[in-house]
Design an enzyme around this catalytic site. Structure first.
Site, PDB file in Angstrom:
ATOM      1  N   HIS A  91       0.825  -1.214   0.000  1.00 17.06           N
ATOM      2  CA  HIS A  91       0.000   0.000   0.000  1.00 17.06           C
ATOM      3  C   HIS A  91       0.854   1.257   0.000  1.00 17.06           C
ATOM      4  CE1 HIS A  91      -3.798  -2.210   1.600  1.00 17.06           C
ATOM      5  NE2 HIS A  91      -3.193  -2.845   0.614  1.00 17.06           N
ATOM      6  N   ASP A 146      -4.249  -8.770  -4.500  1.00 19.53           N
ATOM      7  CA  ASP A 146      -3.993  -7.584  -3.669  1.00 19.53           C
ATOM      8  C   ASP A 146      -2.897  -6.768  -4.349  1.00 19.53           C
ATOM      9  OD1 ASP A 146      -1.553  -8.805  -3.059  1.00 19.53           O
ATOM     10  OD2 ASP A 146      -2.209  -9.520  -1.097  1.00 19.53           O
TER      11      ASP A 146
HETATM   12  O1  T3D Z   1       0.681 -12.967   2.596  1.00 18.19           O
HETATM   13  C1  T3D Z   1       0.557 -11.884   2.049  1.00 18.19           C
HETATM   14  O2  T3D Z   1       1.297 -10.918   2.291  1.00 18.19           O
HETATM   15  C2  T3D Z   1      -0.474 -11.722   0.998  1.00 18.19           C
HETATM   16  C3  T3D Z   1       0.136 -11.126  -0.196  1.00 18.19           C
HETATM   17  C4  T3D Z   1       0.153 -11.805  -1.314  1.00 18.19           C
HETATM   18  C5  T3D Z   1       0.748 -11.242  -2.529  1.00 18.19           C
HETATM   19  C6  T3D Z   1       1.146 -12.321  -3.485  1.00 18.19           C
HETATM   20  O3  T3D Z   1       1.992 -12.080  -4.287  1.00 18.19           O
HETATM   21  S1  T3D Z   1       0.373 -13.836  -3.372  1.00 18.19           S
HETATM   22  C7  T3D Z   1       1.197 -14.781  -4.631  1.00 18.19           C
HETATM   23  C8  T3D Z   1       2.526 -15.264  -4.146  1.00 18.19           C
HETATM   24  N1  T3D Z   1       3.249 -15.910  -5.212  1.00 18.19           N
HETATM   25  C9  T3D Z   1       2.983 -17.163  -5.607  1.00 18.19           C
HETATM   26  O4  T3D Z   1       2.077 -17.807  -5.124  1.00 18.19           O
HETATM   27  C10 T3D Z   1       3.874 -17.723  -6.687  1.00 18.19           C
HETATM   28  C11 T3D Z   1       4.595 -18.950  -6.167  1.00 18.19           C
HETATM   29  N2  T3D Z   1       5.537 -19.418  -7.144  1.00 18.19           N
HETATM   30  C12 T3D Z   1       5.173 -20.143  -8.214  1.00 18.19           C
HETATM   31  O5  T3D Z   1       4.013 -20.447  -8.440  1.00 18.19           O
HETATM   32  C13 T3D Z   1       6.269 -20.590  -9.130  1.00 18.19           C
HETATM   33  O6  T3D Z   1       7.491 -20.506  -8.440  1.00 18.19           O
HETATM   34  C14 T3D Z   1       6.368 -19.704 -10.418  1.00 18.19           C
HETATM   35  C15 T3D Z   1       5.181 -19.997 -11.327  1.00 18.19           C
HETATM   36  C16 T3D Z   1       6.436 -18.234 -10.088  1.00 18.19           C
HETATM   37  C17 T3D Z   1       7.673 -20.099 -11.166  1.00 18.19           C
HETATM   38  O7  T3D Z   1       7.730 -21.503 -11.322  1.00 18.19           O
HETATM   39  P1  T3D Z   1       9.120 -22.188 -11.741  1.00 18.19           P
HETATM   40  O8  T3D Z   1       8.838 -23.615 -11.920  1.00 18.19           O
HETATM   41  O9  T3D Z   1       9.703 -21.433 -12.896  1.00 18.19           O
HETATM   42  O10 T3D Z   1      10.130 -21.932 -10.517  1.00 18.19           O
HETATM   43  P2  T3D Z   1      10.144 -22.686  -9.113  1.00 18.19           P
HETATM   44  O11 T3D Z   1      11.025 -23.870  -9.194  1.00 18.19           O
HETATM   45  O12 T3D Z   1       8.762 -22.894  -8.620  1.00 18.19           O
HETATM   46  O13 T3D Z   1      10.822 -21.586  -8.168  1.00 18.19           O
HETATM   47  C18 T3D Z   1      12.229 -21.395  -8.144  1.00 18.19           C
HETATM   48  C19 T3D Z   1      12.613 -21.069  -6.717  1.00 18.19           C
HETATM   49  O14 T3D Z   1      11.931 -19.871  -6.324  1.00 18.19           O
HETATM   50  C20 T3D Z   1      12.160 -22.151  -5.734  1.00 18.19           C
HETATM   51  O15 T3D Z   1      13.080 -22.166  -4.680  1.00 18.19           O
HETATM   52  P3  T3D Z   1      14.018 -23.456  -4.438  1.00 18.19           P
HETATM   53  O16 T3D Z   1      13.118 -24.631  -4.230  1.00 18.19           O
HETATM   54  O17 T3D Z   1      14.853 -23.579  -5.688  1.00 18.19           O
HETATM   55  O18 T3D Z   1      14.817 -23.117  -3.220  1.00 18.19           O
HETATM   56  C21 T3D Z   1      10.853 -21.597  -5.233  1.00 18.19           C
HETATM   57  O19 T3D Z   1      10.483 -22.092  -3.959  1.00 18.19           O
HETATM   58  C22 T3D Z   1      11.178 -20.124  -5.142  1.00 18.19           C
HETATM   59  N3  T3D Z   1       9.971 -19.302  -5.182  1.00 18.19           N
HETATM   60  C23 T3D Z   1       9.174 -19.064  -6.239  1.00 18.19           C
HETATM   61  N4  T3D Z   1       8.173 -18.286  -5.870  1.00 18.19           N
HETATM   62  C24 T3D Z   1       8.341 -18.019  -4.573  1.00 18.19           C
HETATM   63  C25 T3D Z   1       9.482 -18.677  -4.119  1.00 18.19           C
HETATM   64  N5  T3D Z   1       9.889 -18.603  -2.844  1.00 18.19           N
HETATM   65  C26 T3D Z   1       9.130 -17.875  -2.002  1.00 18.19           C
HETATM   66  N6  T3D Z   1       8.020 -17.229  -2.378  1.00 18.19           N
HETATM   67  C27 T3D Z   1       7.590 -17.266  -3.636  1.00 18.19           C
HETATM   68  N7  T3D Z   1       6.497 -16.572  -4.024  1.00 18.19           N
END
Ligand code: T3D
Length: 264
Positions: A91, A146
Site C-alpha cells: 500500500h 492484492d
Molecule cells: O501474505 C501476504 O502478504 C499476501 C500477499 C500476497 C501477494 C502475493 O503475491 S500472493 C502470490 C505469491 N506468489 C505465488 O504464489 C507464486 C509462487 N511461485 C510459483 O508459483 C512458481 O514458483 C512460479 C510460477 C512463479 C515459477 O515456477 P518455476 O517452476 O519457474 O520456478 P520454481 O522452481 O517454482 O521456483 C524457483 C525457486 O523460487 C524455488 O526455490 P528453491 O526450491 O529452488 O529453493 C521456489 O520455492 C522459489 N519461489 C518461487 N516463488 C516463490 C518462491 N519462494 C518464495 N516465495 C515465492 N512466491
C-alpha cells in the site's frame, strides 16, 4: 545507497531498479519492499532521473510475495495479520510507482506472479522478454488479488480478461500477454537489456514534466466526466505552456532541428 535485496544503477537520465533475489525469482520480502519504497522515493525526487526501469535479476521478474516469510507462523498454527502486512508494504509501494511523475518501464525478463504482476501493472509500460510469463497466482493459494491487482489489471487489460486470469491463476506466456495488451512489446531474450536501455534512454530525453502530467491526466480521466476531464486538461496545459520544454519544442520545430528537452 546500498541495499540488500535490490540494486539501483544510474546511466544518464535512466535509473534501473533491479529486484535481486534471483534464487527465489525475486519474491518480495519485507526487506525488499522497504528497499523498493526507499528507492522509488529517491528516484521520484531526483530531477536528474527522467526514466525508471524496474526489472529482475536472473530468470525471474518477481514471483510475488515471498511465501516463506509467514511459513513458520502458519506451521505453528498462527495466522499473521495480512492487512497489516499489506498496509506496510504494497500500500506504500504501489502508489509510489503509479504516481511517479516520470516514465516507469517494467522490463519483465522472466516470470511475474501475484504481486509481481501488480508491480509490472503499476508501471507505465511493460516490455517483456520472450521468456516472460505471467500468473495471477493469488487464487492458487486461496487469496484474492492484492497489491492493487483489482484496480490495476482491469485498467490494463479490461475487466473480463482480468477476471479470467484472476479466477484461474493460469500462466500465460509473453506472446499471449502481448495479444491481450498486458505488455506493450515483446523483445527477443538475446539483446533484451540493450533494447530496454535504449528505449528508456529515449524516454529520458523527452519532456518529463509533460509525461508526468500525461500519466496523471489519463489516470484521473477514467473517473471523470468529459467536462471535468477537459477542465483538467486545460489546467495542466496552461502549466505545460509555461515550461522551457514547450518553448524548446516549438523553437526546434520552427528551426527544423531536434529539440533538446531538459525535462521541465
Ligand atoms: O501474505 C501476504 O502478504 C499476501 C500477499 C500476497 C501477494 C502475493 O503475491 S500472493 C502470490 C505469491 N506468489 C505465488 O504464489 C507464486 C509462487 N511461485 C510459483 O508459483 C512458481 O514458483 C512460479 C510460477 C512463479 C515459477 O515456477 P518455476 O517452476 O519457474 O520456478 P520454481 O522452481 O517454482 O521456483 C524457483 C525457486 O523460487 C524455488 O526455490 P528453491 O526450491 O529452488 O529453493 C521456489 O520455492 C522459489 N519461489 C518461487 N516463488 C516463490 C518462491 N519462494 C518464495 N516465495 C515465492 N512466491
Amino acid at each position: 545507497m546500498a541495499y540488500e535485496q535490490i540494486t539501483v544503477e544510474r546511466d544518464g537520465g535512466v535509473a534501473t531498479v533491479t529486484l535481486n533475489r534471483p534464487d527465489k525469482l525475486n519474491a518480495l520480502t519485507a526487506v525488499m519492499s522497504d528497499e523498493l519504497i526507499d528507492a522509488f522515493t529517491r528516484v521520484r525526487e531526483d530531477s536528474d532521473t527522467r526514466a525508471v526501469v524496474v526489472t529482475g535479476a536472473g530468470r525471474g521478474f518477481c514471483a510475488g510475495q515471498d511465501l516463506s516469510e509467514f511459513e513458520a507462523a502458519y506451521r505453528s498454527g498462527q495466522r499473521p495479520d495480512i492487512r497489516e502486512h499489506l498496509a506496510h508494504s504494497y500500500h506504500r509501494l504501489i502508489p509510489l510507482v503509479v504516481e511517479t511523475r516520470k516514465p516507469v518501464i517494467a522490463a519483465v525478463n522472466g516470470v511475474a506472479a501475484g504481486a509481481g504482476v501488480s508491480l509490472a501493472a503499476a508501471c507505465d509500460l511493460r516490455i517483456a522478454s520472450e521468456d516472460a510469463r505471467f500468473t495471477q497466482a493469488f487464487v492458487k493459494i486461496g487469496l484474492v488479488p492484492d497489491s492493487g491487482g483489482t484496480w490495476l489489471l482491469p485498467r490494463v487489460i479490461g475487466h473480463a480478461r482480468a477476471l479470467e486470469l484472476s479466477m484461474t491463476g493460469d500462466v500465460i506466456d509473453a506472446a499471449a500477454a502481448l495479444e491481450i495488451g498486458l505488455v506493450n512489446r515483446v523483445i527477443p531474450t538475446a539483446g533484451f537489456d540493450e533494447e530496454v536501455a535504449a528505449y528508456a534512454a529515449r524516454l529520458a530525453t523527452m519532456p518529463t514534466a509533460a509525461i508526468g502530467e500525461t500519466k496523471e491526466l489519463l489516470r484521473e480521466a477514467l473517473g471523470l466526466s468529459l467536462e471535468d476531464a477537459l477542465e483538467r486538461e486545460a489546467e495542466a496545459q496552461a502549466r505545460m505552456g509555461q515550461t522551457d520544454d514547450h518553448l524548446e519544442g516549438v523553437m526546434a520545430f520552427a528551426e527544423k532541428r531536434e529539440p533538446r528537452f531538459r525535462g521541465a
